[in-house]
Design a protein around this motif. Structure first.
Motif, PDB file in Angstrom:
ATOM      1  N   UNK A 184      10.744  20.529 -21.668  1.00 18.04           N
ATOM      2  CA  UNK A 184      11.583  21.084 -20.352  1.00 18.04           C
ATOM      3  C   UNK A 184      13.219  21.279 -20.417  1.00 18.04           C
ATOM      4  N   UNK A 185      13.745  22.460 -20.518  1.00 18.13           N
ATOM      5  CA  UNK A 185      14.829  22.657 -20.636  1.00 18.13           C
ATOM      6  C   UNK A 185      15.690  22.742 -19.273  1.00 18.13           C
ATOM      7  N   UNK A 186      16.985  21.835 -19.267  1.00 16.67           N
ATOM      8  CA  UNK A 186      17.311  21.917 -17.791  1.00 16.67           C
ATOM      9  C   UNK A 186      19.065  22.083 -18.092  1.00 16.67           C
ATOM     10  N   UNK A 187      19.327  22.602 -17.744  1.00 20.97           N
ATOM     11  CA  UNK A 187      21.188  23.400 -17.348  1.00 20.97           C
ATOM     12  C   UNK A 187      21.737  22.742 -16.496  1.00 20.97           C
ATOM     13  N   UNK A 221      14.403  17.974 -21.116  1.00 17.97           N
ATOM     14  CA  UNK A 221      16.053  17.698 -21.535  1.00 17.97           C
ATOM     15  C   UNK A 221      17.161  18.098 -20.651  1.00 17.97           C
ATOM     16  N   UNK A 222      18.113  17.507 -20.173  1.00 17.09           N
ATOM     17  CA  UNK A 222      18.670  17.699 -19.546  1.00 17.09           C
ATOM     18  C   UNK A 222      20.680  18.232 -20.153  1.00 17.09           C
ATOM     19  N   UNK A 223      21.242  18.791 -18.985  1.00 16.55           N
ATOM     20  CA  UNK A 223      22.354  19.841 -19.794  1.00 16.55           C
ATOM     21  C   UNK A 223      22.089  20.917 -20.875  1.00 16.55           C
ATOM     22  N   UNK A 224      21.119  21.280 -20.975  1.00 15.38           N
ATOM     23  CA  UNK A 224      20.414  22.334 -21.814  1.00 15.38           C
ATOM     24  C   UNK A 224      20.417  23.451 -21.344  1.00 15.38           C
ATOM     25  N   UNK A 225      20.702  24.093 -21.575  1.00 13.26           N
ATOM     26  CA  UNK A 225      20.575  25.752 -21.452  1.00 13.26           C
ATOM     27  C   UNK A 225      20.173  27.260 -22.078  1.00 13.26           C
TER      28      UNK A 225
END
Lengths: 563, 563
Positions: free
Chosen positions: B31-34, B76-80
């Motif tokens: 899961x990618x979260x910007x 994964x945070x900070x991941x756009x």
């Protein structure tokens, strides 16, 4: 010009008369009420005992004068109808104070005599400190007696709605209250698993609650129970139940149904088409049980009254039967139920399943968020929703009203799962507890997991079954099922080898949400005999607590935890 | 083994990922979260401004770590995600801090990018004291700025849910708040007749409410409006609306619908069957409007997320479309709405009628009883219920949830009239306000009486129409419509000759109940042009008050009375 006579000036009778007037300005409407008051708020009577309703006069909603001036209805109090003369189409009326007897003719007659409190034939029930609660006069008499005697110890017999509300309001007024119920539980709309929460609340608030024991006798200072227990009581309130007032109808040759209440057809006509009957004295069709039942509730009585007026004036009547929706405040808890409970469904031989979920009634961050306990009963294999019960410190009635609507519209667990209810953090959660219950039910129906119920856990613990508790260590330390193995959900995947494959595995957490995730993980890892413990530790503590105290039995947990 | 990539780690994305894990223990889920956070409580953000939510950390419900240990989900945070490469079935990901670019393959892709606050292209919107509210970082920044500057004057632009909640929570925190809305009213789910109650409440609680005026520019210390008005503002919050985040989807050649949001089929698949999309970025089917709409609500997003997981694993998806149920606390009032409002129904060219009733939310004797304002919208001639709005100090959301259920089950006003809801004096009345609204509607549909609506009364008063007020004299003296004639209901039958037969007669009381009885009496006495004033005096005062103040116009009543 039509002449309508109404017997009974409360609830059903008063509502029928008012609607008749709205449909027919010319009709002559005469309403006879045996007591001194018409149209009072029955359901609010107990609240006078605590002062929530400060003035008993406020319980009166209308007077004969206001019926006259507002609705041109001739309401006569202290007037008991002692005979219906069907051939002459008259009623014989006796004034309860003067004894004077008169006759009144009718074109149409509406019976709304209600139901009277049952007084068992036991020693002492005729003593002057023994009371029943039916009307404003009763509640004033009871209140006066308590105040005048400064009665400290009051025994309430019967754990139905009236008994519980009387007990609660007396307790709130600072009295010592014992509540005695013959059945193993109070409030029969609730199943025994759910009602334990209310048992605990009664006890927590200082009521001496005794279930499974009956009244044997009353003396001027005590009551004796079947078990031999004696309880001090300066005042006794009998709230055992009510009996439909059918004597007048019987004397007039009107049919009494198998339930002992007046039989009516789909339009609320008795076997005499000129005589209608409504309210607590009649039997009604239960749309889920498919048979006639007695149901002493205000909402249905008002609908029946309206239907009678409508039928008299040629307006088609919608008779959807009843489903039995009710709610009650029990100290800090709101409790509500609709439709069939599991016990009744099983007695009827229906094939049902039930799920019990505990979810926040609002977003957990909100200061007034509290757990809501919700039980859903549905038919297998159709998934048709048959009933529900909700108990919590927040808005339980809202959830039950949604289910009542769904039941009436023949909804299924699939419909409920998809219901788009209003949401904001102050009022609910994005998936409301009713949605969550339906999700659990559809997963169960699809065979995605198995469950065990709170009432089955005691014997599992006693048998030494393998119970896996997936809460965090700190939670586990604050109370757990005896013999349970603690593997926090976050460690389960790496420690799964510790979980035996050759015995049934019962998975528990606080409220069965984390345990459900664990169950699914185990199921997908080759475990074939895993069950989620419905309600989990919080539910089990609430279920066991009162029973443990009452039966003085060994708890199945290291300690209770109600958080 | 399936590999699922989820873009967006809040609400829809997080829910989809968790359900996928429960259905498939083996799947690899990334899961990618910007942003820096996953799974926070969007809807609770504004409550941090007042301290109702004391700690912004509590807004975070899950962390990448808890996703990992509890659900074996690689969050994964900070991941756009900056590109979707459909042919290769990969996504290109850029770390928002390091700038590092990586590639991740997928079998199935779930898009949950959400919607971003609209920032209009106006002078000053880029100033450092101008904020929007989308996530925890935003609300912390806003809160810090207010505290650090000790900002006393705050302007909130936009009267939707977020704008109102931000304004309310800032007001509760003791700030001076101006709320500016371009449309003639706040909270568009409500019709203009109902929303005046909320306008009044905002003003009563000290919010400087400006409707029908738009933002023109922002300076470091003021905002300017289209009308030329200048307002002091140390801080400006833009809450004008949101725009679906479709850029990534567009770049990948996914179809964008006519509403400007991502197009999906009944299973929430985009035009690429391996790519699903959910939440605020997609358009959904409105089951009453029969067309695609955008609906940024949490409940539907969660259902979509679940449906996506189910469809991926062969579980049939139920897609009932949306009806748009919502609720909001506005200071002391709860307000909720579902389905179509009257305005939208009329825009769609539907043939509808609406009734507005004011009834106690609990038995009037109970200390916390308050008027509940309830509007019901239904189709003519079918009686199908299409929508409802409820506003009151008590339980408005409960009534709306009942109607939402009824709408979903295709219920009619006849069904609603017969609904057997739970009742006890603490929670409702024997006939609940929703039943009463249905009774009014069925009577109206049957042609038993006519009504005029609150918004029509001003011109009636101005034209000098004959308005009959049937309240008691004392009530009439405390405020009445100018020119109204007072004949208390109790005197109407004897004084009926005073009422003219040759002009239309409009009958009013406090809340349209007594007036309804009067209307029926007049109708049955040869009056052929009588109408009940829906909402009556209480409704009219609430409807007129804010508009009178805002437009500085002459009231149509001798004085207001909100009791």
């Amino acid at each position: 010009m039509k002449k309508v006579v109404v017997i009974g000036g409360v609830a059903g009778g008063a509502s029928a008369a008012a609607r008749i007037r709205r449909l027919d300005e010319q009709a002559q409407i005469v309403m006879f009420e045996r007591g001194p008051h018409v149209s009072f708020s029955n359901c609010s009577l107990p609240f006078y005992l605590s002062g929530v309703v400060a003035d008993s006069k406020k319980l009166l909603m209308m007077t004969p004068e206001s019926f006259e001036v507002k609705h041109n209805i001739d309401a006569r109090v202290n007037s008991e109808v002692i005979a219906i003369n069907r051939e002459e189409k008259t009623v014989t009326v006796q004034h309860t104070q003067t004894g004077e007897v008169t006759t009144e003719s009718y074109d149409k007659l509406v019976l709304s005599p209600g139901a009277s409190p049952i007084v068992p034939n036991l020693p002492g029930t005729d003593l002057p400190h023994v009371f029943t609660v039916r009307n404003v006069v009763d509640i004033e008499r009871l209140h006066t007696a308590i105040v005048e005697r400064d009665a400290q110890n009051i025994a309430v017999i019967g754990g139905g709605f009236i008994g519980i509300e009387v007990a609660e309001n007396l307790r709130l007024a600072g009295r010592n209250v014992a509540l005695v119920e013959f059945a193993p539980q109070i409030l029969t709309p609730f199943d025994e698993d759910m009602v334990q929460i209310l048992h605990k609340e009664m006890v927590d608030k200082g009521v001496d609650l005794i279930v499974g024991d009956g009244l044997a006798n009353i003396t001027p200072t005590t009551i004796g129970l079947n078990s031999g227990t004696e309880i001090n009581a300066d005042i006794v309130v009998l709230a055992i139940g009510v009996r439909p007032e059918t004597m007048l109808a019987e004397k007039a040759g009107l049919t009494i149904g198998e339930t002992g209440a007046i039989h009516v057809n789909q339009n609320y006509q008795t076997n005499d088409p000129n005589i209608y009957a409504v309210g607590d004295a009649i039997e009604v069709y239960h749309r889920l049980m498919h048979k006639k039942v007695r149901l002493a509730l205000a909402g249905p009585a008002q609908r029946q009254a309206r239907a009678v007026a409508d039928h008299m004036y040629g307006i088609p009547v919608t008779n959807k039967g009843v489903i039995g929706s009710s709610s009650i405040q029990v100290f800090d808890y709101a409790a509500a139920a609709t439709g069939l409970n599991e016990r009744t469904a099983q007695q009827l031989g229906l094939q049902v399943e039930a799920v019990y979920v505990i979810a926040p009634d609002k977003v957990g961050l909100m200061p007034s968020s509290n757990p809501l306990h919700f039980k859903l009963i549905y038919e297998v294999p159709t998934g048709r929703v048959l009933g529900a019960q909700a108990i919590g410190k927040g808005n339980a009635d809202k959830r039950i009203d949604v289910i009542a609507t769904l039941i009436t519209m023949n909804g299924t667990i699939e419909d409920l799962k998809e219901l788009e209810l209003s949401y904001s953090p102050m009022f609910s959660t994005a998936k409301d507890v009713v949605n969550i219950a339906a999700l659990v039910a559809t997963n169960l129906m699809a065979g995605r997991f198995k469950q065990v119920r709170v009432h089955e856990v005691r014997s599992l613990v006693e048998q030494g079954a393998y119970i896996l508790d997936v809460r965090e260590r700190a939670e586990f330390a604050q109370g757990a099922l005896k013999g349970a193995v603690n593997i926090p959900l976050g460690e389960l995947r790496e420690r799964m080898a510790e979980v035996p494959k050759d015995v049934p595995v019962y998975v528990s957490c606080r409220s069965a949400q984390r345990s459900y995730n664990a169950v699914m993980a185990l199921n997908h890892n080759g475990y074939t005999n895993v069950a989620n413990v419905s309600g989990s530790f919080l539910g089990i503590c609430l279920y066991e607590y009162y029973q443990d105290q009452a039966q003085q039995r060994e708890p199945i947990m290291t300690q209770y935890n109600f958080k």
